[in-house]
Every structure is written in structure tokens, then in C-alpha cells.
Design a protein around this motif. Sequence first.
Motif, PDB file in Angstrom:
ATOM      1  N   ASN A  90       0.852  -1.200   0.000  1.00 23.13           N
ATOM      2  CA  ASN A  90       0.000   0.000   0.000  1.00 23.13           C
ATOM      3  C   ASN A  90       0.886   1.248   0.000  1.00 23.13           C
ATOM      4  O   ASN A  90       1.711   1.430   0.893  1.00 23.13           O
ATOM      5  CB  ASN A  90      -0.899  -0.016   1.242  1.00 23.13           C
ATOM      6  N   GLU A  91       0.696   2.114  -1.004  1.00 17.98           N
ATOM      7  CA  GLU A  91       1.460   3.362  -1.098  1.00 17.98           C
ATOM      8  C   GLU A  91       0.598   4.586  -0.752  1.00 17.98           C
ATOM      9  O   GLU A  91       0.829   5.680  -1.258  1.00 17.98           O
ATOM     10  CB  GLU A  91       2.030   3.519  -2.511  1.00 17.98           C
ATOM     11  N   ALA A  92      -0.374   4.415   0.122  1.00  9.12           N
ATOM     12  CA  ALA A  92      -1.291   5.507   0.448  1.00  9.12           C
ATOM     13  C   ALA A  92      -0.613   6.685   1.137  1.00  9.12           C
ATOM     14  O   ALA A  92      -1.151   7.799   1.122  1.00  9.12           O
ATOM     15  CB  ALA A  92      -2.444   4.991   1.315  1.00  9.12           C
ATOM     16  N   SER A  93       0.549   6.491   1.712  1.00  9.00           N
ATOM     17  CA  SER A  93       1.240   7.584   2.417  1.00  9.00           C
ATOM     18  C   SER A  93       2.052   8.458   1.469  1.00  9.00           C
ATOM     19  O   SER A  93       2.905   9.228   1.904  1.00  9.00           O
ATOM     20  CB  SER A  93       2.148   7.006   3.513  1.00  9.00           C
ATOM     21  N   ASN A  94       1.768   8.405   0.168  1.00  4.37           N
ATOM     22  CA  ASN A  94       2.549   9.131  -0.846  1.00  4.37           C
ATOM     23  C   ASN A  94       2.184  10.616  -0.987  1.00  4.37           C
ATOM     24  O   ASN A  94       2.770  11.323  -1.790  1.00  4.37           O
ATOM     25  CB  ASN A  94       2.445   8.437  -2.207  1.00  4.37           C
ATOM     26  N   ARG A 107      -8.927  -2.299  -2.136  1.00  5.67           N
ATOM     27  CA  ARG A 107      -8.294  -3.320  -1.302  1.00  5.67           C
ATOM     28  C   ARG A 107      -9.305  -3.839  -0.290  1.00  5.67           C
ATOM     29  O   ARG A 107     -10.397  -3.301  -0.163  1.00  5.67           O
ATOM     30  CB  ARG A 107      -7.063  -2.751  -0.588  1.00  5.67           C
ATOM     31  N   THR A 108      -8.923  -4.868   0.429  1.00 14.25           N
ATOM     32  CA  THR A 108      -9.741  -5.381   1.516  1.00 14.25           C
ATOM     33  C   THR A 108      -9.326  -4.670   2.798  1.00 14.25           C
ATOM     34  O   THR A 108      -8.580  -3.679   2.752  1.00 14.25           O
ATOM     35  CB  THR A 108      -9.541  -6.906   1.667  1.00 14.25           C
ATOM     36  N   ALA A 109      -9.731  -5.202   3.945  1.00 12.22           N
ATOM     37  CA  ALA A 109      -9.322  -4.630   5.231  1.00 12.22           C
ATOM     38  C   ALA A 109      -7.814  -4.737   5.441  1.00 12.22           C
ATOM     39  O   ALA A 109      -7.228  -3.959   6.180  1.00 12.22           O
ATOM     40  CB  ALA A 109     -10.063  -5.318   6.368  1.00 12.22           C
ATOM     41  N   ASP A 110      -7.178  -5.674   4.753  1.00 13.15           N
ATOM     42  CA  ASP A 110      -5.722  -5.793   4.795  1.00 13.15           C
ATOM     43  C   ASP A 110      -5.145  -4.669   3.933  1.00 13.15           C
ATOM     44  O   ASP A 110      -5.399  -4.615   2.731  1.00 13.15           O
ATOM     45  CB  ASP A 110      -5.303  -7.165   4.244  1.00 13.15           C
ATOM     46  N   PRO A 111      -4.371  -3.749   4.516  1.00  9.96           N
ATOM     47  CA  PRO A 111      -3.877  -2.603   3.743  1.00  9.96           C
ATOM     48  C   PRO A 111      -2.985  -2.979   2.561  1.00  9.96           C
ATOM     49  O   PRO A 111      -2.872  -2.223   1.604  1.00  9.96           O
ATOM     50  CB  PRO A 111      -3.109  -1.771   4.762  1.00  9.96           C
ATOM     51  N   ASN A 112      -2.368  -4.149   2.603  1.00  6.31           N
ATOM     52  CA  ASN A 112      -1.471  -4.592   1.528  1.00  6.31           C
ATOM     53  C   ASN A 112      -2.113  -5.691   0.683  1.00  6.31           C
ATOM     54  O   ASN A 112      -1.452  -6.668   0.321  1.00  6.31           O
ATOM     55  CB  ASN A 112      -0.137  -5.052   2.119  1.00  6.31           C
ATOM     56  N   ASN A 124     -14.653  14.384  -3.207  1.00  2.00           N
ATOM     57  CA  ASN A 124     -13.466  14.457  -2.355  1.00  2.00           C
ATOM     58  C   ASN A 124     -13.697  13.517  -1.180  1.00  2.00           C
ATOM     59  O   ASN A 124     -14.542  13.796  -0.324  1.00  2.00           O
ATOM     60  CB  ASN A 124     -13.219  15.882  -1.870  1.00  2.00           C
ATOM     61  N   ASN A 125     -12.987  12.402  -1.157  1.00  2.36           N
ATOM     62  CA  ASN A 125     -13.177  11.366  -0.139  1.00  2.36           C
ATOM     63  C   ASN A 125     -12.023  11.373   0.851  1.00  2.36           C
ATOM     64  O   ASN A 125     -11.196  10.459   0.883  1.00  2.36           O
ATOM     65  CB  ASN A 125     -13.325   9.993  -0.809  1.00  2.36           C
ATOM     66  N   SER A 126     -11.977  12.405   1.676  1.00  2.00           N
ATOM     67  CA  SER A 126     -10.863  12.566   2.619  1.00  2.00           C
ATOM     68  C   SER A 126     -10.788  11.416   3.616  1.00  2.00           C
ATOM     69  O   SER A 126      -9.709  11.123   4.136  1.00  2.00           O
ATOM     70  CB  SER A 126     -10.962  13.904   3.346  1.00  2.00           C
ATOM     71  N   SER A 127     -11.888  10.723   3.859  1.00  3.82           N
ATOM     72  CA  SER A 127     -11.859   9.596   4.800  1.00  3.82           C
ATOM     73  C   SER A 127     -11.035   8.426   4.263  1.00  3.82           C
ATOM     74  O   SER A 127     -10.701   7.508   5.009  1.00  3.82           O
ATOM     75  CB  SER A 127     -13.281   9.126   5.115  1.00  3.82           C
ATOM     76  N   LEU A 128     -10.696   8.451   2.967  1.00  4.10           N
ATOM     77  CA  LEU A 128      -9.875   7.395   2.378  1.00  4.10           C
ATOM     78  C   LEU A 128      -8.386   7.750   2.350  1.00  4.10           C
ATOM     79  O   LEU A 128      -7.549   6.912   2.029  1.00  4.10           O
ATOM     80  CB  LEU A 128     -10.340   7.095   0.948  1.00  4.10           C
ATOM     81  N   ASN A 129      -8.066   9.009   2.679  1.00  2.26           N
ATOM     82  CA  ASN A 129      -6.670   9.450   2.650  1.00  2.26           C
ATOM     83  C   ASN A 129      -5.881   8.854   3.811  1.00  2.26           C
ATOM     84  O   ASN A 129      -6.435   8.581   4.883  1.00  2.26           O
ATOM     85  CB  ASN A 129      -6.583  10.981   2.714  1.00  2.26           C
ATOM     86  N   TYR A 130      -4.570   8.683   3.574  1.00  7.54           N
ATOM     87  CA  TYR A 130      -3.682   8.222   4.633  1.00  7.54           C
ATOM     88  C   TYR A 130      -3.686   9.237   5.763  1.00  7.54           C
ATOM     89  O   TYR A 130      -3.635  10.440   5.488  1.00  7.54           O
ATOM     90  CB  TYR A 130      -2.260   8.055   4.069  1.00  7.54           C
ATOM     91  N   PRO A 131      -3.784   8.881   7.032  1.00  2.47           N
ATOM     92  CA  PRO A 131      -3.880   7.517   7.508  1.00  2.47           C
ATOM     93  C   PRO A 131      -5.309   6.982   7.560  1.00  2.47           C
ATOM     94  O   PRO A 131      -5.486   5.801   7.837  1.00  2.47           O
ATOM     95  CB  PRO A 131      -3.288   7.600   8.908  1.00  2.47           C
ATOM     96  N   SER A 132      -6.293   7.776   7.296  1.00  2.00           N
ATOM     97  CA  SER A 132      -7.712   7.413   7.317  1.00  2.00           C
ATOM     98  C   SER A 132      -8.071   6.742   8.636  1.00  2.00           C
ATOM     99  O   SER A 132      -7.204   6.424   9.446  1.00  2.00           O
ATOM    100  CB  SER A 132      -8.093   6.545   6.113  1.00  2.00           C
ATOM    101  N   PRO A 133      -9.346   6.528   8.836  1.00  2.00           N
ATOM    102  CA  PRO A 133      -9.751   5.924  10.119  1.00  2.00           C
ATOM    103  C   PRO A 133      -9.124   4.550  10.397  1.00  2.00           C
ATOM    104  O   PRO A 133      -8.942   4.181  11.545  1.00  2.00           O
ATOM    105  CB  PRO A 133     -11.274   5.798   9.978  1.00  2.00           C
ATOM    106  N   ASP A 134      -8.749   3.815   9.356  1.00  2.00           N
ATOM    107  CA  ASP A 134      -8.169   2.480   9.592  1.00  2.00           C
ATOM    108  C   ASP A 134      -6.646   2.526   9.774  1.00  2.00           C
ATOM    109  O   ASP A 134      -6.005   1.497   9.961  1.00  2.00           O
ATOM    110  CB  ASP A 134      -8.557   1.496   8.494  1.00  2.00           C
ATOM    111  N   GLY A 135      -6.059   3.725   9.691  1.00  2.00           N
ATOM    112  CA  GLY A 135      -4.622   3.871   9.898  1.00  2.00           C
ATOM    113  C   GLY A 135      -3.776   3.640   8.665  1.00  2.00           C
ATOM    114  O   GLY A 135      -2.550   3.733   8.736  1.00  2.00           O
ATOM    115  N   HIS A 136      -4.419   3.345   7.516  1.00  2.00           N
ATOM    116  CA  HIS A 136      -3.643   2.990   6.325  1.00  2.00           C
ATOM    117  C   HIS A 136      -4.004   3.788   5.078  1.00  2.00           C
ATOM    118  O   HIS A 136      -3.127   4.149   4.320  1.00  2.00           O
ATOM    119  CB  HIS A 136      -3.790   1.498   6.030  1.00  2.00           C
ATOM    120  N   GLY A 137      -5.252   4.035   4.824  1.00  2.00           N
ATOM    121  CA  GLY A 137      -5.671   4.775   3.641  1.00  2.00           C
ATOM    122  C   GLY A 137      -5.671   3.940   2.374  1.00  2.00           C
ATOM    123  O   GLY A 137      -5.306   2.765   2.375  1.00  2.00           O
TER     124      GLY A 137
END
Length: 181
Positions: A90-94, A107-112, A124-137
Amino acid sequence: MKIFLIALSLMTFSVFGKSPFVLIETNMGTIEVELNQDKAPVTVKNFLSYVDSKFYDGLIFHRVIDGFMIQGGGYDEKMLERKTKDPIKNEASNGLLNDTGSISMARTADPNSATAQFFINVNNNSSLNYPSPDGHGYAVFGKVTSGMHVVNRIKMVKTGNLSGHANVPMDTVLIKSIKRK
């Protein structure tokens, strides 16, 4: 001096390259996407490997939610899933954001766990951005540069439930092909 500048210019081009573009040809029109290989190199390489092998040809946009996103790249018209390659990192922190017109990996609940499925944000779906509520984005790897009117047509299709899946277009939104521009 002039020759040196031309050589330097050519060297810069070959070192940094040009952003690749793809054309997503659907039965509703064509969407042009610029891929950001500088910020999402693993994701772009993975996506282009599927593009180059014609993996996406004949698949559908199988999940459409107006106000959220349109998702494709996994299922055919009969909702049969295509076999994929191994998942990627997962490259969401880019630093790229899940804004309107951006393309991201599903992706699934598994970030990778991302493989071939992707989605185009229609809001604009800011809830999907890193780190997002799941910590991964969710990893953004490009943006629509032309054809947002096609994306907007797709987001408006009537959806329902089919083969255990929700938000499936009732009239098929076919991906005829995805190819490099």
C-alpha cells in the motif's frame, strides 16, 4: 553550451521520464488517466502490468456509488472474478489525495491486499486518505485528465444487487479496453 543544455535536457527526461497515460475505453465513452509513477511507483508498475497484459479488457465497472466512487477491474458481466497476481504494498502515504477525479487502488481490510481493482473518486473522499480511520488509507496513483463527463455518466447509472454484490450497475458498464496512450 547549447549542446550541453540539450544533453542535460535529454538526460533529465530519461532519468525522470514522462508520466504514463492510459485510456480507459468503456461503452459509455473514454476516460484518460495520468499515472503518477514518481509518487506511486509500485502501484503504477502493477497497474501497467495488468494494462499491458490486456487483463482489464472485457471487465466491468461492478460497483458504482454516486457521491463516492466508481470501481472496476475485477469482474466480468457475469460477476465472475478474474484471477490476479499477488497483492502489492500500500502506497497511500505518498501524499496524493482521494479527491474528485483521482484513481486509487481498491483493497480489503488488509492494507497490503490491492491487486487489480481500482476506483475513480467522484467526490473528495478525505476519509480514504492516509492515515484514514483504519490507519492505512487507499493509495492514489493518478488522476483523470480527460473524460470526467464519462465518469459522471457512469456514477449516475441505476444500481442494484447481483450475485451477492451491492451497487452493481443494472445496465453493464463495460471496460472495452485499457491501454497506454
